[in-house]
Design an enzyme around this catalytic site. Structure first.
Site, short mmCIF file in Angstrom:
data_model
loop_
_atom_site.label_atom_id
_atom_site.label_comp_id
_atom_site.label_asym_id
_atom_site.label_seq_id
_atom_site.Cartn_x
_atom_site.Cartn_y
_atom_site.Cartn_z
N LYS A 274 71.58 28.40 -57.43
CA LYS A 274 72.36 28.13 -56.03
C LYS A 274 70.91 28.12 -55.43
CE LYS A 274 74.35 32.49 -57.00
NZ LYS A 274 73.36 32.36 -57.88
N ARG B 147 81.29 37.23 -54.22
CA ARG B 147 80.67 37.76 -55.49
C ARG B 147 81.99 39.04 -56.00
NH1 ARG B 147 75.15 37.05 -53.75
NH2 ARG B 147 73.81 37.49 -55.49
N ARG C 271 60.22 33.56 -59.42
CA ARG C 271 60.98 33.67 -58.39
C ARG C 271 59.90 34.18 -57.15
NH1 ARG C 271 67.03 33.74 -56.41
NH2 ARG C 271 66.98 36.04 -57.14
N ARG D 161 60.30 38.71 -54.24
CA ARG D 161 61.79 39.66 -53.26
C ARG D 161 61.89 41.02 -53.68
NH1 ARG D 161 66.81 35.85 -53.54
NH2 ARG D 161 67.81 37.45 -53.95
N ARG E 20 71.31 44.01 -61.45
CA ARG E 20 72.03 42.78 -60.42
C ARG E 20 72.78 41.69 -61.79
NH1 ARG E 20 67.86 40.24 -57.47
NH2 ARG E 20 69.17 38.38 -56.28
P1 ADP Z 1 70.10 32.15 -57.23
O1 ADP Z 1 70.16 31.12 -55.52
O2 ADP Z 1 71.02 31.37 -58.12
O3 ADP Z 1 69.76 33.30 -57.26
P2 ADP Z 1 67.32 30.38 -56.91
O4 ADP Z 1 67.49 28.83 -56.70
O5 ADP Z 1 66.99 31.25 -56.16
O6 ADP Z 1 68.68 31.32 -57.90
O7 ADP Z 1 66.40 30.20 -58.87
C1 ADP Z 1 66.06 31.45 -59.36
C2 ADP Z 1 64.82 31.27 -60.01
O8 ADP Z 1 64.72 29.72 -60.99
C3 ADP Z 1 63.48 29.74 -58.25
O9 ADP Z 1 62.09 30.63 -58.72
C4 ADP Z 1 64.15 28.61 -58.81
O10 ADP Z 1 62.36 28.11 -57.69
C5 ADP Z 1 63.34 29.12 -60.33
N1 ADP Z 1 64.87 27.32 -60.48
C6 ADP Z 1 66.07 26.88 -59.78
N2 ADP Z 1 66.62 26.00 -60.35
C7 ADP Z 1 65.68 25.67 -62.06
C8 ADP Z 1 65.89 24.67 -63.25
N3 ADP Z 1 66.94 23.43 -62.90
N4 ADP Z 1 64.39 24.99 -63.55
C9 ADP Z 1 63.39 26.33 -63.42
N5 ADP Z 1 63.37 26.42 -62.90
C10 ADP Z 1 64.46 27.03 -62.07
P1 AMP Z 2 71.49 36.33 -52.99
O1 AMP Z 2 70.15 36.43 -52.16
O2 AMP Z 2 72.63 35.89 -53.19
O3 AMP Z 2 70.45 37.10 -54.22
O4 AMP Z 2 71.72 38.22 -52.88
C1 AMP Z 2 70.24 38.94 -52.55
C2 AMP Z 2 71.75 40.16 -52.47
O5 AMP Z 2 72.69 40.32 -51.79
C3 AMP Z 2 73.24 40.87 -53.77
O6 AMP Z 2 72.31 41.41 -54.52
C4 AMP Z 2 74.20 41.89 -52.93
O7 AMP Z 2 72.55 43.04 -53.06
C5 AMP Z 2 73.08 40.47 -51.23
N1 AMP Z 2 74.92 39.78 -51.27
C6 AMP Z 2 75.07 38.72 -51.25
N2 AMP Z 2 75.86 38.51 -51.15
C7 AMP Z 2 76.63 38.84 -51.38
C8 AMP Z 2 77.96 38.87 -51.25
N3 AMP Z 2 79.20 37.66 -51.26
N4 AMP Z 2 78.65 40.34 -51.58
C9 AMP Z 2 78.13 41.40 -51.92
N5 AMP Z 2 76.75 41.53 -51.68
C10 AMP Z 2 76.10 39.87 -51.53
#
Ligand code: ADP
Ligand code: AMP
Length: 220
Positions: free
Chosen positions: A13, A88, A127, A160, A171
């Site tokens: 995302k 969420r 990541r 992270r 999660r």
């Molecule tokens: P989210 O925001 O949904 O938690 P991220 O955008 O941070 O996910 O992506 C999670 C991890 O996967 C990151 O390390 C990113 O670089 C990697 N990633 C994202 N999209 C792809 C893809 N299409 N193929 C492989 N790795 C990906």
């Molecule tokens: P993210 O960066 O989207 O993976 O979010 C990291 C963490 O922040 C999540 O695992 C939750 O603990 C908290 N968080 C982010 N967005 C929300 C939301 N909309 N509602 C509740 N907790 C959230």
């Protein structure tokens, strides 16, 4: 254009949100980024949010909803926005709908990035993020040009705390029980679009643009 991005943690995302926000000139609003900024600044919100985030749990709805309403009330959201990581829970989705309808607006699309569970663990544990500018990488799929260093600002990138394997599993359980019901919620409102997030990052972006259309000024 008013969009919410749905999908499990690690679906891509945040990665796609940056490109969508550039292409369609709409602000990218990540509740996770807002919480992390507050944690690093040790604000009262950050101190409260950290207790939940470190355990892999959601931050309470009331707190999260207020933050999003405040952010969406800023002028740059008048022409649209892209929400990443919010809603969420069904309660958050209902609050968003009420807030928008009080302003005579509604969502255009809830875009689900669908990635099977098998892919997620490797994505999340690989990541790495830049603690200074927030850029995100993957040790295998999207590495920085110089190992361990942010391409954009040169800072050492880190993992992270909530991307450690044990927290990732928690999660994912939270996603299944509290966030996945949003798929049916948006389907029933005829707002759901789905892209398969297992392809390469640029191919996923192409599929998203095909769904969102070609208007780069965010007017559609
Ligand atoms: P989210 O925001 O949904 O938690 P991220 O955008 O941070 O996910 O992506 C999670 C991890 O996967 C990151 O390390 C990113 O670089 C990697 N990633 C994202 N999209 C792809 C893809 N299409 N193929 C492989 N790795 C990906
Ligand atoms: P993210 O960066 O989207 O993976 O979010 C990291 C963490 O922040 C999540 O695992 C939750 O603990 C908290 N968080 C982010 N967005 C929300 C939301 N909309 N509602 C509740 N907790 C959230």
């Amino acid at each position: 254009m008013r969009i919410v991005l749905l999908g499990p943690p690690g679906a891509g995302k945040g990665t796609q949100a940056k490109s969508i926000s550039n292409r369609y000139s709409i602000p990218h609003i990540s509740t996770g980024d807002i919480f992390r900024k507050n944690i690093s600044e040790q604000t009262p919100l950050g101190i409260e949010a950290k207790k939940h985030i470190d355990k892999g749990h959601l931050v309470p709805d009331d707190l999260t909803i207020d933050i999003v309403k405040d952010r969406l009330s800023q002028r740059d959201c008048d022409k649209g926005f892209l929400l990443d990581g919010f809603p969420r829970t069904v309660r958050q989705a209902e609050a968003l709908e009420e807030f928008l309808s009080s302003k005579g607006k509604k969502l255009n699309t809830a875009l689900l990035i669908d990635v099977p569970r098998d892919f997620i663990l490797e994505r999340m544990t690989g990541r790495r993020v830049c603690p200074a500018c927030g850029a995100s990488y993957h040790i295998k799929f999207n590495p920085p040009a110089i190992e361990g260093r942010c391409d954009l600002c040169g800072t050492d990138i880190i993992q992270r705390k909530d991307d450690k394997e044990s927290t990732v599993k928690e999660r994912l359980d939270v996603y299944d029980s509290q966030t996945q019901p949003l798929i049916d919620y948006y389907k029933s409102k005829d707002l759901l679009s789905v892209v398969y997030g297992t392809k390469a990052i640029n191919e996923v972006f192409e599929s998203i643009c095909n769904i969102l259309g070609s208007d780069r000024n965010g007017n559609n």
